[in-house]
Design a protein around this motif. Sequence first.
Motif, PDB file in Angstrom:
ATOM      1  N   GLN A 270      75.071  44.042  38.215  1.00  0.00           N
ATOM      2  CA  GLN A 270      74.180  44.761  37.312  1.00  0.00           C
ATOM      3  C   GLN A 270      72.909  43.953  37.029  1.00  0.00           C
ATOM      4  O   GLN A 270      71.788  44.479  37.103  1.00  0.00           O
ATOM      5  CB  GLN A 270      74.916  45.043  36.003  1.00  0.00           C
ATOM      6  CG  GLN A 270      74.110  45.881  35.009  1.00  0.00           C
ATOM      7  CD  GLN A 270      74.886  46.113  33.721  1.00  0.00           C
ATOM      8  OE1 GLN A 270      75.687  45.274  33.325  1.00  0.00           O
ATOM      9  NE2 GLN A 270      74.660  47.240  33.080  1.00  0.00           N
ATOM     10  N   ASN A 271      73.070  42.669  36.721  1.00  0.00           N
ATOM     11  CA  ASN A 271      71.912  41.830  36.428  1.00  0.00           C
ATOM     12  C   ASN A 271      70.988  41.709  37.637  1.00  0.00           C
ATOM     13  O   ASN A 271      69.757  41.779  37.509  1.00  0.00           O
ATOM     14  CB  ASN A 271      72.369  40.439  35.982  1.00  0.00           C
ATOM     15  CG  ASN A 271      73.062  40.459  34.630  1.00  0.00           C
ATOM     16  OD1 ASN A 271      72.840  41.376  33.833  1.00  0.00           O
ATOM     17  ND2 ASN A 271      73.902  39.485  34.364  1.00  0.00           N
ATOM     18  N   ALA A 272      71.586  41.529  38.817  1.00  0.00           N
ATOM     19  CA  ALA A 272      70.782  41.393  40.037  1.00  0.00           C
ATOM     20  C   ALA A 272      70.033  42.685  40.350  1.00  0.00           C
ATOM     21  O   ALA A 272      68.887  42.660  40.805  1.00  0.00           O
ATOM     22  CB  ALA A 272      71.680  41.002  41.212  1.00  0.00           C
ATOM     23  N   ALA A 273      70.675  43.838  40.100  1.00  0.00           N
ATOM     24  CA  ALA A 273      70.046  45.133  40.384  1.00  0.00           C
ATOM     25  C   ALA A 273      68.850  45.372  39.471  1.00  0.00           C
ATOM     26  O   ALA A 273      67.752  45.737  39.924  1.00  0.00           O
ATOM     27  CB  ALA A 273      71.081  46.254  40.234  1.00  0.00           C
ATOM     28  N   TYR A 274      69.040  45.167  38.170  1.00  0.00           N
ATOM     29  CA  TYR A 274      67.948  45.408  37.226  1.00  0.00           C
ATOM     30  C   TYR A 274      66.835  44.366  37.367  1.00  0.00           C
ATOM     31  O   TYR A 274      65.681  44.636  37.021  1.00  0.00           O
ATOM     32  CB  TYR A 274      68.479  45.416  35.797  1.00  0.00           C
ATOM     33  CG  TYR A 274      69.126  46.726  35.425  1.00  0.00           C
ATOM     34  CD1 TYR A 274      68.363  47.874  35.230  1.00  0.00           C
ATOM     35  CD2 TYR A 274      70.503  46.827  35.278  1.00  0.00           C
ATOM     36  CE1 TYR A 274      68.958  49.079  34.898  1.00  0.00           C
ATOM     37  CE2 TYR A 274      71.111  48.030  34.945  1.00  0.00           C
ATOM     38  CZ  TYR A 274      70.333  49.153  34.753  1.00  0.00           C
ATOM     39  OH  TYR A 274      70.910  50.346  34.436  1.00  0.00           O
ATOM     40  N   ALA A 275      67.172  43.176  37.873  1.00  0.00           N
ATOM     41  CA  ALA A 275      66.172  42.116  38.028  1.00  0.00           C
ATOM     42  C   ALA A 275      65.095  42.489  39.042  1.00  0.00           C
ATOM     43  O   ALA A 275      63.960  42.014  38.963  1.00  0.00           O
ATOM     44  CB  ALA A 275      66.849  40.811  38.435  1.00  0.00           C
ATOM     45  N   VAL A 276      65.443  43.339  40.022  1.00  0.00           N
ATOM     46  CA  VAL A 276      64.464  43.731  41.047  1.00  0.00           C
ATOM     47  C   VAL A 276      63.988  45.166  40.837  1.00  0.00           C
ATOM     48  O   VAL A 276      63.394  45.769  41.736  1.00  0.00           O
ATOM     49  CB  VAL A 276      65.054  43.566  42.460  1.00  0.00           C
ATOM     50  CG1 VAL A 276      65.304  42.105  42.765  1.00  0.00           C
ATOM     51  CG2 VAL A 276      66.342  44.371  42.625  1.00  0.00           C
ATOM     52  N   SER A 277      64.243  45.734  39.667  1.00  0.00           N
ATOM     53  CA  SER A 277      63.788  47.090  39.372  1.00  0.00           C
ATOM     54  C   SER A 277      62.270  47.156  39.479  1.00  0.00           C
ATOM     55  O   SER A 277      61.556  46.276  39.001  1.00  0.00           O
ATOM     56  CB  SER A 277      64.236  47.489  37.964  1.00  0.00           C
ATOM     57  OG  SER A 277      63.808  48.793  37.664  1.00  0.00           O
ATOM     58  N   GLY A 278      61.764  48.207  40.127  1.00  0.00           N
ATOM     59  CA  GLY A 278      60.336  48.349  40.332  1.00  0.00           C
ATOM     60  C   GLY A 278      59.843  47.825  41.659  1.00  0.00           C
ATOM     61  O   GLY A 278      58.683  48.035  42.027  1.00  0.00           O
ATOM     62  N   THR A 279      60.714  47.114  42.408  1.00  0.00           N
ATOM     63  CA  THR A 279      60.331  46.632  43.735  1.00  0.00           C
ATOM     64  C   THR A 279      60.031  47.827  44.638  1.00  0.00           C
ATOM     65  O   THR A 279      60.804  48.781  44.686  1.00  0.00           O
ATOM     66  CB  THR A 279      61.460  45.793  44.352  1.00  0.00           C
ATOM     67  OG1 THR A 279      61.754  44.698  43.488  1.00  0.00           O
ATOM     68  CG2 THR A 279      61.044  45.256  45.722  1.00  0.00           C
ATOM     69  N   PRO A 280      58.921  47.807  45.381  1.00  0.00           N
ATOM     70  CA  PRO A 280      58.558  48.977  46.196  1.00  0.00           C
ATOM     71  C   PRO A 280      59.519  49.212  47.348  1.00  0.00           C
ATOM     72  O   PRO A 280      60.217  48.304  47.796  1.00  0.00           O
ATOM     73  CB  PRO A 280      57.156  48.613  46.711  1.00  0.00           C
ATOM     74  CG  PRO A 280      57.118  47.129  46.691  1.00  0.00           C
ATOM     75  CD  PRO A 280      57.924  46.726  45.481  1.00  0.00           C
TER      76      PRO A 280
END
Length: 398
Positions: A285-295
Amino acid sequence: MNKKLVHFALLAMLGVSTAISPITAYASVDSDIESTTNKLTELQKEEQSAQASLVEIAETIKDNEVKAESLVAEMTATQNQLEELKTKIADLTEAIEDREEKLAMQARSVQTKGNTGNFVEFLLEADNVADALARMDVVSNLVKANKDLVTAQNQDKEAIAKAEKTTEEKLQEQNLLAAELESAKADLEAKKLEKEVVVATIAAEKTDVQEQKEYYLSLKEAAETEVATLTSIDAEIASAVENAGEETVVASTEKASSEASAKPKAEQPTKVTTAPAGGVWATVQNAAYAVSGTPYLYGGNTTSGFDCSGFTTYVFKKAGITLPRTASGQYGASTKVSQSQAQPGDLVFFSQSGGIDHVGIYLGNNKFIGSQSSTGVAVAEISQSYWGKYLVGFGRVN
């Protein structure tokens, strides 16, 4: 003296019968060692062949990645051309409207004098010959100008029609390029995965055969040690019988038997499998949200850009879990669960084109996070307006 001879005969028989077993085992183990050695040689050849194929596929992948980059550049150029064509179509439409307005203005100017509605009446209303000739010249110039404008208008319409056709062709070309990219990606990843499985299988088999060979070598070493021990015992018994009395022989026999029974036996090695650690959802979960917004990036699996399976591969790798590179590969490697059983951290799969072509990470409450071509890495809802129509199912990573 006769009693000593009887003891000697019994001890000699004991030595011979005890030695037969390790000698027989020794011969059998030699055969097993030879068999495992030959098997290892065969596996080595298979591994070399598979590795060569994998290298060849890797080179093909690189070549196709270059082609894919070229296709992406072409798609970008096509989009730019389409924008230019749209601008030209708008300009041509505006020019036609301007010409039509000029024609209307000219018609109104002719009608102004004499309040007449056609050129014939305009000429007949001339006061004299000179006036008539002047009016004829006006009408001639007006007709020529109108004709030129109409011709230009028709040419513009033809240009618009050609532009529209070109636009349609570019759109079709873009769709074909996108399909070609996706197909090439899926084929290459499938071939790579297949060869990696072959190499891994051969490596595992080599490990098993090597363990068997080491086991047989340990048996051989134990048998050789036991033969050497028994040979020493026989020599000791013979010496005791020849040079000592009955008590010495018995003592030597007991000592030899004790040494033989205390000798350790070789055992088959046991494999130990360590179960993977659980509770990885927090890390995922932390890893997924950490890259949120990546194109979104076709073929991307880094923070510079992700495609759908590149995103899930990246996130689960942060939790120490290796996933296949493609959405279809991840679908095949996961344990299927129903929607009612799905939990946060499970994979959710979609099919927009007939195969498994999109994957995300389920968040619960009918939502998932994934890298979509339209939004990049973002949370989306599995609603019937779009994703719900293409939902295939859920998979749990073991």
